[in-house]
Design a protein around this motif. Sequence first.
Motif, short mmCIF file in Angstrom:
data_model
loop_
_atom_site.label_atom_id
_atom_site.label_comp_id
_atom_site.label_asym_id
_atom_site.label_seq_id
_atom_site.Cartn_x
_atom_site.Cartn_y
_atom_site.Cartn_z
N SER A 1 74.84 52.38 30.81
CA SER A 1 75.56 53.55 30.32
C SER A 1 77.03 53.38 30.66
N ASP A 2 77.85 54.00 29.86
CA ASP A 2 79.30 53.90 30.01
C ASP A 2 79.78 54.89 31.08
N PRO A 3 80.52 54.46 32.10
CA PRO A 3 81.09 53.13 32.30
C PRO A 3 80.10 52.16 32.94
N VAL A 4 80.23 50.88 32.58
CA VAL A 4 79.47 49.80 33.22
C VAL A 4 80.41 49.18 34.27
N GLU A 5 80.19 49.56 35.51
CA GLU A 5 81.11 49.13 36.57
C GLU A 5 80.59 47.86 37.24
N TYR A 6 81.46 46.89 37.36
CA TYR A 6 81.10 45.62 37.98
C TYR A 6 81.32 45.63 39.49
N VAL A 7 82.12 46.52 39.99
CA VAL A 7 82.38 46.60 41.43
C VAL A 7 81.69 47.85 41.97
N VAL A 8 80.74 47.64 42.89
CA VAL A 8 79.95 48.75 43.43
C VAL A 8 79.79 48.56 44.94
N ASP A 9 79.43 49.65 45.62
CA ASP A 9 79.21 49.57 47.07
C ASP A 9 77.75 49.74 47.46
N HIS A 10 76.84 49.74 46.45
CA HIS A 10 75.42 49.83 46.74
C HIS A 10 74.63 49.36 45.53
N THR A 11 73.36 49.07 45.73
CA THR A 11 72.45 48.79 44.63
C THR A 11 71.18 49.60 44.85
N GLN A 12 70.49 49.91 43.75
CA GLN A 12 69.20 50.59 43.83
C GLN A 12 68.10 49.55 44.03
N MET A 13 67.06 49.92 44.78
CA MET A 13 66.03 48.95 45.15
C MET A 13 65.02 48.72 44.05
N SER A 14 64.48 49.79 43.46
CA SER A 14 63.47 49.60 42.43
C SER A 14 63.33 50.86 41.60
N ASN A 15 62.51 50.76 40.58
CA ASN A 15 62.27 51.88 39.67
C ASN A 15 61.43 52.98 40.31
N TYR A 16 60.88 52.71 41.50
CA TYR A 16 59.87 53.60 42.07
C TYR A 16 60.35 54.31 43.34
N THR A 17 61.64 54.26 43.62
CA THR A 17 62.16 54.88 44.83
C THR A 17 63.63 55.19 44.65
N VAL A 18 64.13 56.14 45.44
CA VAL A 18 65.56 56.46 45.42
C VAL A 18 66.30 55.68 46.49
N VAL A 19 65.59 54.80 47.21
CA VAL A 19 66.21 54.00 48.27
C VAL A 19 67.26 53.08 47.66
N THR A 20 68.42 52.97 48.35
CA THR A 20 69.47 52.06 47.92
C THR A 20 69.85 51.14 49.07
N SER A 21 70.48 50.02 48.71
CA SER A 21 71.06 49.11 49.69
C SER A 21 72.57 49.37 49.73
N GLU A 22 73.07 49.77 50.88
CA GLU A 22 74.48 50.08 51.02
C GLU A 22 75.22 48.86 51.58
N PHE A 23 76.43 48.61 51.08
CA PHE A 23 77.24 47.49 51.53
C PHE A 23 78.38 47.99 52.42
N THR A 24 78.82 47.15 53.31
CA THR A 24 79.95 47.51 54.17
C THR A 24 81.26 47.53 53.39
N GLU A 25 81.28 46.83 52.26
CA GLU A 25 82.44 46.85 51.38
C GLU A 25 81.97 46.70 49.94
N ALA A 26 82.79 47.13 49.01
CA ALA A 26 82.43 47.01 47.60
C ALA A 26 82.40 45.54 47.19
N LEU A 27 81.50 45.22 46.28
CA LEU A 27 81.32 43.85 45.80
C LEU A 27 81.37 43.81 44.28
#
Length: 425
Positions: free
Chosen positions: A203-229
Amino acid sequence: MISPSPQQLAWQDLGVGVFFHVGVNTFHGKEWSDGTLDAASFDPTELDAAQWVEVARSAGARYVVVTAKHHDGFCLWPTRTTDYSVASSPWRGGRGDVVGELAEACRAAGLGLGVYLSPWDRHAPEYADPEVYTRLYAEQLRELCTWYGPLVELWFDGAGSEGYAYDWPAIMAVAREHQPDAMVFNMGDPTIRWVGNEDGLASDPVEYVVDHTQMSNYTVVTSEFTEALYLPPECDVSIRRGWFWAPDDEPKSLEHLLAIYYRSVGLGANLLLNLPPDVRGLIPDEDAARVRELGAEVERRFGTPVAAGTPSDPAPAGHDGDVVTWTVRFDGPVELDHLRLREDLREGQRATAHTVRAGGRVLASGGTVGAGRIHLVEPVTVDGLTVELAGDGARLTGVEAFRTGVTSVPEVPAGYLAPTDYPEV
């Protein structure tokens, strides 16, 4: 501004990949299984990896990813780490290697090879001890990274891994030693990320720099980064409702697949389309036919532009705060109904919004541009365009015009979304 690596830019340029989900699940009508299905049930008597690759190429794919090990722990290569593998099946007399045959087919066709190695393993007793399991998992990864030549992607699915303490530094050390150029999907030390759904839709915007990722389709758990990547997204979706082949399933319509294409590649993300081989070990005829339709229609629409222009220096058109106007001239009058914009990403993603004008008329507008942004526009004849980019230092590398005869963007059928509940075992 966070810049991508050359390897990330090369991966983004690939655009479309194909997923192959196959394993013991294929022979039991399962999406997930618990690691107790008999390895001897894996027996695809007509398996032909060259056919898989030919179908992938017909979709316009430039790389493939195979489920070398799904959550059930069954391995599609003759690993030394467990007997729960193709070596314990009747296929090829117990001497077969799905990953090896696919690697050979990819080399012959010039496609990149990626492997899915599920961190969650429902068969391995070692999984109960994270320290012991890390050694087993790292060795499985080492085999895949050293037996089959260069890999374009290492795919780590987070499903089932919520709360588990993997030793990712040890695991990633294997990947970086043996496949330093491979993209790492979503976990460990990622270089690309999951888009956040299994419908293939960005969906718009498609951001290439983020500070977390989602783990899977079955949970709201995310992986947080110490800095944006810098982590460009990959949109994974199956051509069928299920990820593994099932006899009562069928492929999505051409219009549905085109809707996905516009909402993934057309927004600047990569598309990974799953094509599950059946119990014969072949891509089903109806799936292959639909994929060829998709590839042919995408090629018809976007394979050859009727005109392409290189944006001139923005200075003559002027600056307005953080908005820079780029001028694009064609060789003469051009009739068009689609545009594709490309951003210069070498110093990072900078464009946050854009507007395309012909004279004083707005043809299209949106958020990010990225690796490629496709717009359907009202049919118009122009000899040039102006593109306003918002974002400090945002630059265009090209604008392509297409005349397709298409007047509307396909829609995803109502109610056709991937489930977010864990599949039944």
